[in-house]
Design a protein around this motif. Structure first.
Motif, mmCIF file in Angstrom:
data_model
loop_
_atom_site.group_PDB
_atom_site.id
_atom_site.type_symbol
_atom_site.label_atom_id
_atom_site.label_comp_id
_atom_site.label_asym_id
_atom_site.label_seq_id
_atom_site.Cartn_x
_atom_site.Cartn_y
_atom_site.Cartn_z
ATOM 1 N N PRO A 1 -6.267 -3.173 10.271
ATOM 2 C CA PRO A 1 -6.136 -2.215 11.364
ATOM 3 C C PRO A 1 -4.738 -1.606 11.390
ATOM 4 C CG PRO A 1 -7.189 -4.204 12.143
ATOM 5 C CD PRO A 1 -6.779 -4.456 10.731
ATOM 6 N N GLY A 2 -4.663 -0.294 11.557
ATOM 7 C CA GLY A 2 -3.369 0.374 11.662
ATOM 8 C C GLY A 2 -2.885 0.974 10.353
ATOM 9 N N GLU A 3 -3.398 0.508 9.228
ATOM 10 C CA GLU A 3 -2.973 1.073 7.952
ATOM 11 C C GLU A 3 -3.517 2.490 7.775
ATOM 12 O OE1 GLU A 3 -2.743 -1.169 4.213
ATOM 13 O OE2 GLU A 3 -3.470 -2.895 5.339
ATOM 14 N N VAL A 4 -2.723 3.320 7.081
ATOM 15 C CA VAL A 4 -3.147 4.687 6.797
ATOM 16 C C VAL A 4 -3.735 4.717 5.393
ATOM 17 C CG1 VAL A 4 -2.312 7.023 6.381
ATOM 18 C CG2 VAL A 4 -1.480 5.733 8.351
ATOM 19 N N ILE A 5 -4.966 5.171 5.256
ATOM 20 C CA ILE A 5 -5.599 5.192 3.932
ATOM 21 C C ILE A 5 -5.276 6.500 3.212
ATOM 22 C CG2 ILE A 5 -7.764 4.972 2.667
ATOM 23 C CD1 ILE A 5 -8.880 3.317 4.897
ATOM 24 N N ILE A 6 -5.461 7.633 3.899
ATOM 25 C CA ILE A 6 -5.110 8.935 3.309
ATOM 26 C C ILE A 6 -4.201 9.666 4.291
ATOM 27 C CG2 ILE A 6 -5.975 11.027 2.221
ATOM 28 C CD1 ILE A 6 -8.668 9.837 2.009
ATOM 29 N N GLU A 7 -3.188 10.339 3.768
ATOM 30 C CA GLU A 7 -2.285 11.088 4.644
ATOM 31 C C GLU A 7 -2.618 12.565 4.616
ATOM 32 O OE1 GLU A 7 2.193 9.969 5.606
ATOM 33 O OE2 GLU A 7 1.638 9.748 3.500
ATOM 34 N N THR B 1 -8.174 20.619 -2.501
ATOM 35 C CA THR B 1 -7.284 21.155 -1.459
ATOM 36 C C THR B 1 -6.584 20.000 -0.751
ATOM 37 O OG1 THR B 1 -9.104 21.012 0.103
ATOM 38 C CG2 THR B 1 -8.792 23.120 -1.026
ATOM 39 N N PRO B 2 -5.494 20.295 -0.021
ATOM 40 C CA PRO B 2 -4.825 19.208 0.728
ATOM 41 C C PRO B 2 -5.773 18.600 1.748
ATOM 42 C CG PRO B 2 -3.465 21.177 0.703
ATOM 43 C CD PRO B 2 -4.789 21.565 0.149
ATOM 44 N N GLN B 3 -5.636 17.289 1.954
ATOM 45 C CA GLN B 3 -6.474 16.561 2.908
ATOM 46 C C GLN B 3 -6.204 17.086 4.324
ATOM 47 O OE1 GLN B 3 -8.779 14.312 2.776
ATOM 48 N NE2 GLN B 3 -8.744 13.381 4.803
ATOM 49 N N PRO B 4 -7.242 17.515 5.054
ATOM 50 C CA PRO B 4 -6.999 18.125 6.372
ATOM 51 C C PRO B 4 -6.539 17.142 7.435
ATOM 52 C CG PRO B 4 -9.351 17.999 5.899
ATOM 53 C CD PRO B 4 -8.659 17.544 4.671
ATOM 54 N N TYR B 5 -6.968 15.863 7.396
ATOM 55 C CA TYR B 5 -6.629 14.910 8.448
ATOM 56 C C TYR B 5 -6.144 13.597 7.842
ATOM 57 C CZ TYR B 5 -9.543 18.174 10.989
ATOM 58 O OH TYR B 5 -10.060 19.312 11.499
ATOM 59 N N THR B 6 -5.278 12.925 8.585
ATOM 60 C CA THR B 6 -4.893 11.566 8.213
ATOM 61 C C THR B 6 -6.035 10.617 8.555
ATOM 62 O OG1 THR B 6 -2.553 11.941 8.514
ATOM 63 C CG2 THR B 6 -3.314 9.677 8.821
ATOM 64 N N VAL B 7 -6.314 9.640 7.676
ATOM 65 C CA VAL B 7 -7.364 8.654 7.952
ATOM 66 C C VAL B 7 -6.717 7.292 8.154
ATOM 67 C CG1 VAL B 7 -9.465 7.546 7.125
ATOM 68 C CG2 VAL B 7 -9.017 9.941 6.563
ATOM 69 N N GLN B 8 -6.958 6.689 9.328
ATOM 70 C CA GLN B 8 -6.297 5.459 9.719
ATOM 71 C C GLN B 8 -7.350 4.409 10.081
ATOM 72 O OE1 GLN B 8 -3.481 6.320 12.718
ATOM 73 N NE2 GLN B 8 -2.244 4.506 12.321
ATOM 74 N N VAL B 9 -7.038 3.116 9.791
ATOM 75 C CA VAL B 9 -8.010 2.053 10.028
ATOM 76 C C VAL B 9 -7.989 1.640 11.494
ATOM 77 C CG1 VAL B 9 -8.722 -0.273 9.379
ATOM 78 C CG2 VAL B 9 -7.715 1.245 7.680
ATOM 79 N N VAL B 10 -9.141 1.487 12.092
ATOM 80 C CA VAL B 10 -9.249 1.022 13.480
ATOM 81 C C VAL B 10 -9.564 -0.474 13.495
ATOM 82 C CG1 VAL B 10 -10.520 1.235 15.628
ATOM 83 C CG2 VAL B 10 -9.979 3.266 14.271
ATOM 84 N N PRO C 1 0.827 -1.211 0.000
ATOM 85 C CA PRO C 1 0.000 0.000 0.000
ATOM 86 C C PRO C 1 0.863 1.264 0.000
ATOM 87 C CG PRO C 1 -0.453 -1.381 1.922
ATOM 88 C CD PRO C 1 0.595 -2.062 1.147
ATOM 89 N N ALA C 2 0.334 2.301 -0.650
ATOM 90 C CA ALA C 2 1.074 3.539 -0.835
ATOM 91 C C ALA C 2 1.578 4.114 0.487
ATOM 92 C CB ALA C 2 0.187 4.555 -1.554
ATOM 93 N N SER C 3 0.755 4.011 1.533
ATOM 94 C CA SER C 3 1.132 4.657 2.788
ATOM 95 C C SER C 3 2.380 4.019 3.380
ATOM 96 C CB SER C 3 -0.031 4.593 3.777
ATOM 97 O OG SER C 3 -0.392 3.243 3.974
ATOM 98 N N ILE C 4 2.504 2.700 3.252
ATOM 99 C CA ILE C 4 3.683 2.008 3.783
ATOM 100 C C ILE C 4 4.895 2.330 2.921
ATOM 101 C CG2 ILE C 4 4.679 -0.240 4.289
ATOM 102 C CD1 ILE C 4 1.891 -1.290 4.750
#
Lengths: 458, 458, 458, 458
Positions: free
Chosen positions: D360-366, D415-424, B316-319
């Protein structure tokens, strides 16, 4: 750029290469002789003993030499010439085995009161076979030698060597049975026609060795005639191990063959494509003339597949550029369209062109299409053909030979191609794509003007 | 996130793992011993009987444990810890077989008046071999262990196990013949040298087992010496079945080997490309110097093929971003061109660069070309070379080392590259493509101004 | 274009072809008879002797002919007809071997006092087997003949020939033992049932040959019954060599088979895709109706895979164009949309369309989508279906048959497609992509206006 | 759509299918019994004779039925129901063989004065084996049955059948020797332990058949014990042919196995990628945490590989659309961003989204990146995390569950993404790409306004 420490030898040093080949011969000899000594000799006869001593001495010298040979670090790809590092690396890897291998185990055996266990230590010398393996690996990477042949040779040598070792162990198993029970071994109970092996210790060494090897090979190849076979439990167990290893080895041999063949056959790919096309053409009732043209084209492609410039794509751009310039600069310079252009511009064009082949009768450009390629003839001859007034009759307009270009009007002015261009004699051309041409022109404007002048004059 | 119900064990629980390995050992023992018991024993001797009872008891406990172990649902990939669901799943799958396997069939056989049919129920225990199979499957997915070795080991074990089972059945077939006809079985009619097996029931167990196994292996490997062979119709039928299964098994072994080898050999690909290139170069009479450069480049590529960053593309891109930042951030930060840029910007640049290697003498950028890449040196040394006034003489202008960038003027201003850049010492660089750079700049304008200032100062 | 020198024969000349096939038959005969003569005859009987002389004479003529046959240069692909070059090439390659092969070695043997060494020179004639090999290579490239069959036939012939040669050598080994020791050879010591071969020289030639061949084949196939086996050391050594060569040959045979099969099976690819899809559909509980449609579509694709136009992509554009025009021009001309367009325009459109198949019930274009393709029906029938007022009820609007086009409104005006188009009866259509259409229109504006008029009228 | 002529049966007719399976059983029986009859019976016993008559009668009926079954034309894929065409096609293909096969050859043999040549005509019946072959071909295309198993079964049946036929011929060869010479056949000279086959005609049929089959299988598998072997010249010749055919057949079996395995192993691909990655990570000293994340991701990918939507790409667009709508429409409709949009618009969006899984733990959008994808959650849970003021501390801002979308601000406003989105918690999402979204919006403007309103409200 890299200077070596004092007394340290570069691994590519010429004298060291000779030494390595000298030691390689000894390693081959030692790998072959060790099982033989183990199986057939209890204490060597004098002449073989002296030969053996000479070999061990050579290996001793090699151990010393190894402390002075620099090596290439596997991570940074640099030569390491520090003596401590060299010593550390060697001691960590094979030093102990090498040293133990040099001990005169045959003499120790005689001195130690012919203790059987000592003879097992002989097998340490087999670690020298690693050198032969390394040699084969180098051979496989050497592209001057045919790969298929090298690979099959290697597999063959491995199989023969396994058989040789097995033959020696077969004989060894028979000799370690108490003399009273010798009739209860594979060789002691053997009869060939009228000839009996019952007192096998008195038979000629050569005959005993051939018989053992014959047994080993016939088993290995799973022929198993059965006139020779295991007799006691020890022999059964060894044969079970030997046969199991053989199955793996045989599968490996077969797998390798299959892999070499699956990869290899260009003839097949050519045939497949051809056959599919012919089926397609037949199903759709296509003209025989077209079928013939297609076949001719595919056959030419197939024969040229080894000289194709396409394989240059993996090498760095700078090298590729040099090769292209070498090959095509004269043709670009010779084209009247580029007359008077600067040397740098010619070089850049030559770096970007692609080579193509055409057969007599093929149409390279069709009338009425806007073309994105400019062609220059390297050898062969083409003909410009056009429908002048009427739609039906085509006339030959001009013939073009070496260094002539065609397609330039449509290429430069973006108009439909005025004439069809057809091949007269087998023809090698270079092709220049519009995109590349634009990019090159973007830098050198003056050459652009020269080209336009050339076009108007031509 | 997922809490388990009370008394339910997580499948990755450490204690449970130990228990599974303990049971695995019992399963191996049971798989091996069951055919042996069936073939060679009618009622176990006391010591073996106690061992067997211990094993069956361990399996009984395992049945109970299984009712408390959670499992991962195959559709939603979640852990299921509901006790009813666990029980339902186990009962539906292997519960009955597991339970039947734990019955003391040997004792039942003795009690039931030594009824032959009861002994066939022993084979239920072979369902335990499934555990060993599962273990091998897990082993194959474990990347710490060499795959080729695991695979071959597995095939080897399967073959040996088949042979072991066949050996036991061979002996069983001989023992179930009425004693009067025992001379009319494969073992009863056997003679090895002077040794006769006519009263085979009185021979040492070990010897009987080895002879059976030898027969089975020699047949399996299709060696078939023939000194041992089927004698009566029942034996013929069993050998026919055994040989047919062997053919399938042998083909499977070979197919696996071939598959492993077809896939594997990087050396070959390297050689193929090399050989094709050399042929091409020779056909076209290319300079020897260029040939040498190409060979050097390909060899470097080959040696580095295992460390190539290209294999990151599937994760995945993030890693991937994190890894790149880890490796290259220091070099980007160190480049004078990016001095003073914001941390976020540096991080984004570091995430987008690509690593490349160059050999001494290779040309990275040529004079007069417009370049679309910016390079920063990670280690090694390059040299800027240029033709100053005249067209012919080239002069060295500057040498660049670690963290220096080159190509930046042409990269940022879209002008032809003023100097050729050539490698002096083996060189690792990172490359930044124009497209990525533009996209990053599109967000952070302030950093763009800083870079331009750095360029003017530099 | 290329004229030949006087008395020089073109390699494709019809008479020369017949001569080559005539010589091929002699080469087959000679390759087969040479080992037989070596093994079984010491001085030929008169009738065979005359046949042999005739053969050698034919080969002598062939040597002379070869000096007059032009050849194709491997670099420039041109015919070389210069007599000196032809002679030089032949003398450099096979001339000496060919000449030595024509000597009457049997006569020389008789004259020289039956010296055994002379007989070894017979083997020179095996160089003629090369002609047979060349013939097989040509056969493999000939696409009229089934490739798999040719390949297997070749492997089979090679194996049989090896066996034949080995059989002759087996017999030769037995005959060169001193008559006193003949009981100590494989054939002299052989007993089959009650029949003994002890005086084997007096047995019928046919029986001796079959026995030798049987021995060779049973060994080659690793069956090795063992009733015939090596007896003395010389025989053991030959068998070891023979068996080793067999292993390589057998591996080659297997490898070829595997390669042919790995490549081949289209059925498999079809099945794989099908199975994966079905799994996917089941997991996601997709409607059965959709599953059925998908299966139908894939099956159609599979059956048509041999006639797919996709395989045309490797042939030169000019030929591809002709084929497309041949097939599709009538349909394009027949479409009312292109009524009145110029012939050249129609031809260009026909050259750019692609063929597609659809099954009854499939939806080709959906209502509300902007389409980038224009379709013309070649055979079959489609139906325009639309939701008129309400969102729910769909009504059939029109049925379209051969040469009707659909999708043209959305295609030309860039608006959403007004109606869904669904297949009624199995339907073959041609598809025109927007990009191609635009490029063709770019040249011929007048045709653009005609099309718009047609659209407004239609 | 296609109506059949009167009395013509559709090939997919249910009754006809039953009949075909009934005939298939008879074909299997006939293929098996014909060699047996040829080898072991000279004139059948009455019960077998009646069975045989019944079989021939069934085949006679089948010949008649065949004249009434429509077929699918291989070129146009249409059903042909014209009776004349059907008859013509059948008569051209197999009619004569089928008819000859139905003759009662056994009766003719008895009547004709037991003439041996008549018995050879029995082999015509083997043409019925073609039906079994066709059945296997159909089985291979049927995806409900495991392909590997079908393929291996087929190869196995072919091998067994060859062996059965060979066994019958072996016995036939022995019976056609004059009774005086019967000791000079393979079976007449056979001894098994103390049991002699010298008067083999009087032995039980079952025992004779098993012995023949045992001989055939042991030879076929190249085991070749050697206790049974060829004795006279005729037997040698047959074994040579049989063994040669076996070699080809064995190679074919192996090749098939290899092909099946080379293609198959997904585990391997997973392992290869994994192993390469781990090597890379180690070489570059990457953090253990990242290694763990990568491994988790790859394992998930591997387990899901069978349910991947990627395999939908080969099916027609219209079907693919339906499937996507089925699966994702509810989630698109549920997202607050699309609240109030028209049904058609929702459907089109649902047709264009792609499914993805995250651990879980992966970042989808930075944070800080401009994103080109909009995500909607199908199940699982994600968390929005952001650096608020400082650069170092990250805070959790919001948790999102099923049917929530994220990335929409950056997606719609560039615009730039305001928050990082992470999997719970393990998370299945659908992804919408910007390009698709734009194209859909291009048609329905009103929905665009609704979405903007939803964004401003949200």
């Amino acid at each position: 750029g890299s200077r070596l420490q004092r007394f340290v030898i570069h691994p590519d040093n010429w004298w060291y290469m000779i030494w390595r080949h000298f030691i390689l011969i000894w390693a081959v000899y030692s790998s072959f002789f060790t099982p033989l000594e183990f199986g057939f000799f209890r204490g060597l006869p004098e002449n073989l003993f002296l030969l053996d001593i000479a070999g061990q001495f050579a290996f001793l010298i090699d151990i010393v030499v190894r402390f002075f040979v620099a090596y290439r670090d596997s991570h940074s790809y640099r030569i390491v010439s520090n003596r401590n590092l060299i010593a550390l690396r060697y001691i960590k890897s094979r030093f102990v085995l090498d040293l133990l291998g040099c001990f005169p185990w045959d003499a120790i055996f005689k001195v130690s009161g012919r203790h059987e266990l000592v003879r097992y230590l002989l097998w340490i010398r087999l670690s020298r076979a690693l050198r032969v393996t390394e040699f084969f690996e180098k051979l496989e990477k050497d592209i001057r030698i045919n790969y298929l042949a090298t690979r099959i040779l290697k597999l063959f040598v491995v199989e023969l060597y396994c058989t040789h070792t097995a033959a020696c162990i077969f004989y060894y198993l028979a000799t370690t049975v108490p003399p009273a029970n010798e009739g209860y071994t594979w060789i002691g109970s053997l009869k060939m026609g009228d000839y009996t092996y019952s007192h096998f210790r008195e038979i000629d060494l050569w005959k005993r060795y051939v018989t053992s090897l014959y047994f080993a090979i016939v088993t290995m190849a799973t022929v198993g005639y059965g006139e020779i076979h295991a007799v006691n439990v020890r022999e059964m167990i060894f044969i079970m191990i030997y046969v199991s290893v053989d199955m793996i080895l045989g599968a490996y041999l077969l797998g390798n063959m299959a892999a070499l063949i699956v990869k290899g056959s260009k003839t097949e790919k050519f045939r497949d494509k051809m056959a599919e096309l012919i089926t397609y053409l037949k199903k759709n009732n296509i003209d025989r003339q077209i079928s013939k043209e297609i076949k001719g084209h595919l056959r030419l492609q197939y024969e040229r597949s080894k000289t194709e410039g396409a394989l240059l794509q993996d090498i760095p751009a700078s090298i590729r550029t040099k090769i292209s310039q070498n090959l095509y600069e004269q043709h670009v310079k010779g084209a009247s369209l580029f007359k008077g252009c600067s040397e740098g511009f010619i070089k850049q064009i030559a770096a970007e062109v692609h080579e193509e082949f055409f057969l007599p009768g093929e149409v390279i450009i069709e009338q009425g299409k806007v073309v994105d390629q400019l062609y220059i003839i390297c050898h062969g001859e083409v003909e410009e053909v056009g429908k002048v007034d009427d739609d039906e009759t085509e006339e030959s307009i001009m013939r073009l030979q070496v260094n002539k270009s065609f397609g330039e009007v449509s290429f430069l002015c973006n108009t439909p191609q005025p004439y069809t261009v057809q091949v007269v004699d087998l023809c090698r051309v270079v092709r220049l794509d519009k995109q590349c041409f634009k990019e090159i022109l973007g830098i050198s404007f003056s050459d652009g003007r020269i080209i336009l002048n050339n076009l108007l004059e031509g």
